[in-house]
Design a protein around this motif. Structure first.
Motif, PDB file in Angstrom:
ATOM      1  N   ASN A 108       0.958  -1.988  -3.935  1.00  0.00           N
ATOM      2  CA  ASN A 108       1.593  -0.801  -4.408  1.00  0.00           C
ATOM      3  C   ASN A 108       3.063  -0.585  -4.184  1.00  0.00           C
ATOM      4  O   ASN A 108       3.772  -0.199  -5.095  1.00  0.00           O
ATOM      5  N   GLN A 109       3.563  -0.939  -2.978  1.00  0.00           N
ATOM      6  CA  GLN A 109       4.708  -0.588  -2.791  1.00  0.00           C
ATOM      7  C   GLN A 109       5.819  -1.736  -3.539  1.00  0.00           C
ATOM      8  O   GLN A 109       6.777  -1.423  -4.003  1.00  0.00           O
ATOM      9  N   THR A 110       5.351  -2.879  -3.638  1.00  0.00           N
ATOM     10  CA  THR A 110       5.958  -3.574  -4.465  1.00  0.00           C
ATOM     11  C   THR A 110       5.956  -3.251  -5.986  1.00  0.00           C
ATOM     12  O   THR A 110       7.166  -3.225  -6.603  1.00  0.00           O
ATOM     13  N   PHE A 438      -6.191  -0.106  -6.793  1.00  0.00           N
ATOM     14  CA  PHE A 438      -4.632   0.096  -6.652  1.00  0.00           C
ATOM     15  C   PHE A 438      -4.136   1.399  -7.455  1.00  0.00           C
ATOM     16  O   PHE A 438      -3.216   1.868  -6.783  1.00  0.00           O
ATOM     17  N   ASP A 439      -4.724   1.722  -8.670  1.00  0.00           N
ATOM     18  CA  ASP A 439      -4.309   2.757  -9.144  1.00  0.00           C
ATOM     19  C   ASP A 439      -4.849   4.127  -8.462  1.00  0.00           C
ATOM     20  O   ASP A 439      -3.940   5.121  -8.516  1.00  0.00           O
ATOM     21  N   LEU A 440      -5.827   4.143  -7.746  1.00  0.00           N
ATOM     22  CA  LEU A 440      -6.294   5.161  -7.060  1.00  0.00           C
ATOM     23  C   LEU A 440      -5.303   5.206  -5.892  1.00  0.00           C
ATOM     24  O   LEU A 440      -5.091   6.640  -5.576  1.00  0.00           O
ATOM     25  N   GLY A 446       0.878  10.068  -4.676  1.00  0.00           N
ATOM     26  CA  GLY A 446       1.863  11.023  -5.508  1.00  0.00           C
ATOM     27  C   GLY A 446       2.781  10.055  -6.301  1.00  0.00           C
ATOM     28  O   GLY A 446       3.499  10.715  -6.775  1.00  0.00           O
ATOM     29  N   LEU A 447       2.459   8.769  -6.578  1.00  0.00           N
ATOM     30  CA  LEU A 447       3.361   8.327  -7.341  1.00  0.00           C
ATOM     31  C   LEU A 447       2.811   7.939  -8.753  1.00  0.00           C
ATOM     32  O   LEU A 447       1.412   7.916  -8.855  1.00  0.00           O
TER      33      LEU A 447
END
Length: 588
Positions: A108-110, A438-440, A446-447
């Motif tokens: 998710n950071q990527t 990953f969406d969860l 908070g993104l």
């Protein structure tokens, strides 16, 4: 590029150009090649640097594991119980005080770097991910090295792009290119890495993007194989698929895997926000407590759940566990990975997902053969298929899950069982949990990142959905103005299509024709008094979005057949397009 220097006392030619730094060298290359070609060349270097980093990362994990747990961890020893907990304290301190941005897997950071932060991932993230993940995984936390490798590669690529001052558009793509390199090096599987980055991180591709991702992935795998050898992760046994009727057995495996994926994802989704909401001081102890629980499981006789678990997966493929042990290991791995991940310990979920799938696949296959002895699939076959099943259901990357199994096994005979099982797993997972893991996790942080699965599943409106029938009255540019004026006399339409010759379309209003007639232009052909510009044309299968660029400029837009451009299928108007979008909004 630096200016040429003249050797002191020489009256001849200047000395060759001397590059003050590698940045000058790359800048000169960027001046010689166009941006796209330069980006492709840069992708190779990203793959090389990422491959070297992953080689060091894997060696660090192995060294820490040997130093802390020994070559063959023995059950019922204090080291199994204490080492993961003590290492958890160290990792927590490093994360909280030095590397606060490295919690989680890194996928998710990527993705956030691509869509939010203009491709920027601090190089400090790569350093912190390397150190903390190596300590956590090497000490036995139930996490894998693939996701951290992905983020390490992305961080290296981002740092290189900023150092070379490439354009912001290209800098955004540096992170996914580096991610593919890191993941390919960790998996030793370039195809799977490319598919995952395209499928889950970028969500779109062009020739340039695909070329860069492929080059970085391949070059990183070459580096890894150069230093660590070309041996695959697993010693693949003989896998077979003989009877099409056995697809039912693999479908059952897919259903069981889909249910297990949902339980795994829901446990993480439930516990993670609750632990994050606890006071900050508890975060010093959460990784340690997770390590103690994993160590307790190992102490009680199941050290296989520690770390990535590649050796245990290899043993399962070769039938070295009974089905009860396989099933128990799958359950324990879900528990161990859940507590390790929700505690904030940096590490990945790829390897644990494969482990759970492998054990579950072997257990289901053995149980099915007890009740149906005629099944010919070996335990190794079910273990391999199970890996893909959990990957498809938990990580929700269906295409990657299929090619990953094929790339790891090198056996295309099992492609049909893999596709069948993975499809059932994916469908069951989507039915029972609408939001992918990953969406969860992204929403919990908070993104707001684009959900690529939602984008894939979204209903796309096409031109044919808003297309109006072929108008009853179509004028001809070869006819006279007065003849066309008589033709529209009984029509209630205010705007008419005009067929141009030999090809093309135009549009004219009733008021324009009547004005031409009253101005004495009735004996002229309609084509001679029409503006020279013809209308754009659309095709029924085009996305309705493609009509938006024209509907404000033209009252009618012809929709023609692809096989015969003279054949009119219908027309598009501004009202018909926006009514269709409005109808979809109302339904949603």
């Amino acid at each position: 590029m630096s200016t040429p220097e003249v050797v002191s006392g020489s009256t001849s030619q200047p000395s060759p150009v001397r590059f003050r730094s590698a940045r000058d060298l790359f800048s000169s290359l960027e001046g010689v090649f166009n941006e796209e070609l330069f980006f492709l060349i840069l992708s190779v270097f990203i793959g090389i640097f990422s491959g070297l980093a992953v080689v060091c990362f894997r060696l660090a994990i192995d060294w820490i594991h040997l130093a802390l747990l020994g070559p063959l961890p023995q059950t019922h020893t204090w080291r199994l119980f204490a080492v993961p907990g003590l290492a958890g304290l160290v990792v927590a301190a490093l994360v909280l005080h030095l590397f606060p941005g490295i919690r989680g897997s890194g996928v998710n950071q990527t993705k956030a770097a691509l869509y939010i932060f203009n491709g920027v991932i601090p190089f400090r993230t790569a350093v912190g991910k390397f150190i903390c993940s190596a300590i956590a995984i090497g000490s036995g936390q139930s996490l894998g090295p693939e996701d951290p490798s992905l983020q390490i590669g992305a961080s290296i690529a981002s740092a290189l792009g900023r150092w070379l001052r490439i354009s912001r558009e290209k800098l955004r793509l540096m992170a996914p290119v580096g991610a593919a390199a890191g993941l390919a090096a960790a998996f030793n599987a370039p195809i799977s890495a490319v598919l995952f980055v395209i499928e889950e991180v970028i969500g779109r591709w062009s020739a340039g993007i695909l070329g860069s991702v492929v080059l970085s992935a391949v070059s990183s795998v070459v580096i890894v194989r150069w230093f660590l050898g070309s041996e695959p992760l697993f010693r693949i046994p003989v896998t077979t698929f003989k009877r099409p009727s056995e697809l039912v057995a693999y479908a059952v495996l897919g259903i069981v895997g889909g249910i297990a994926s949902v339980l795994f994802a829901k446990s993480i989704g439930y516990l993670r926000p609750r632990l994050k909401a606890l006071p900050r001081w508890t975060q010093y102890f959460q990784p340690a407590l997770a390590g103690l629980l994993v160590g307790l499981i190992a102490f009680l006789g199941f050290p296989q759940v520690m770390g990535a678990g590649y050796d245990s997966m290899d043993q399962a493929m070769h039938g070295q566990f009974a089905w009860k042990i396989l099933a128990f290991l799958a359950v324990l791995k879900i528990i161990a990975t859940t507590v390790s991940f929700v505690s904030g310990t940096p590490g990945g979920m790829f390897a644990p997902t494969l482990f759970i799938g492998a054990m579950l696949g072997g257990a289901v296959g053995d149980i099915e053969r007890i009740f149906f002895p005629h099944l010919t699939g070996s335990t190794g076959t079910y273990v391999l298929v199970g890996m893909g099943v959990l990957f498809a259901g938990f990580l929700r990357a269906p295409m990657t899950s299929v090619f990953m199994v094929l790339e790891v096994s090198g056996n295309y005979e099992i492609i049909v069982p893999v596709i069948v099982a993975n499809t059932f797993s994916y469908v069951v997972s989507r039915s029972l949990q609408s939001v992918p893991i990953f969406d969860l996790l992204t929403r919990q942080d908070g993104l707001i990142l684009p959900s690529l699965e939602e984008a894939r599943e979204e209903t796309i409106l096409h031109v044919e959905d808003a297309m109006l029938p072929v108008p009853k009255t179509i004028l001809s540019a070869e006819d006279y103005v007065d003849a066309n004026a008589r033709r529209i006399h009984d029509s209630i339409d205010s705007t008419f299509l005009v067929r141009l010759h030999p090809t093309g379309w135009s549009v004219i209003s009733r008021e324009q024709i009547q004005r031409m007639f009253h101005e004495g232009k009735g004996e002229l052909t309609l084509g001679s008094v029409l503006p020279g510009q013809s209308l754009p044309t659309l095709y029924p299968d085009l996305s309705l979005d493609s009509a938006l660029r024209y509907v404000d400029d033209y009252p009618l837009i012809p929709v023609v057949n692809r096989a015969d451009s003279h054949r009119l299928e219908g027309v598009i108007s501004r009202d018909s397009v926006f009514q269709k979008y409005g109808a979809r909004s109302t339904r949603n």
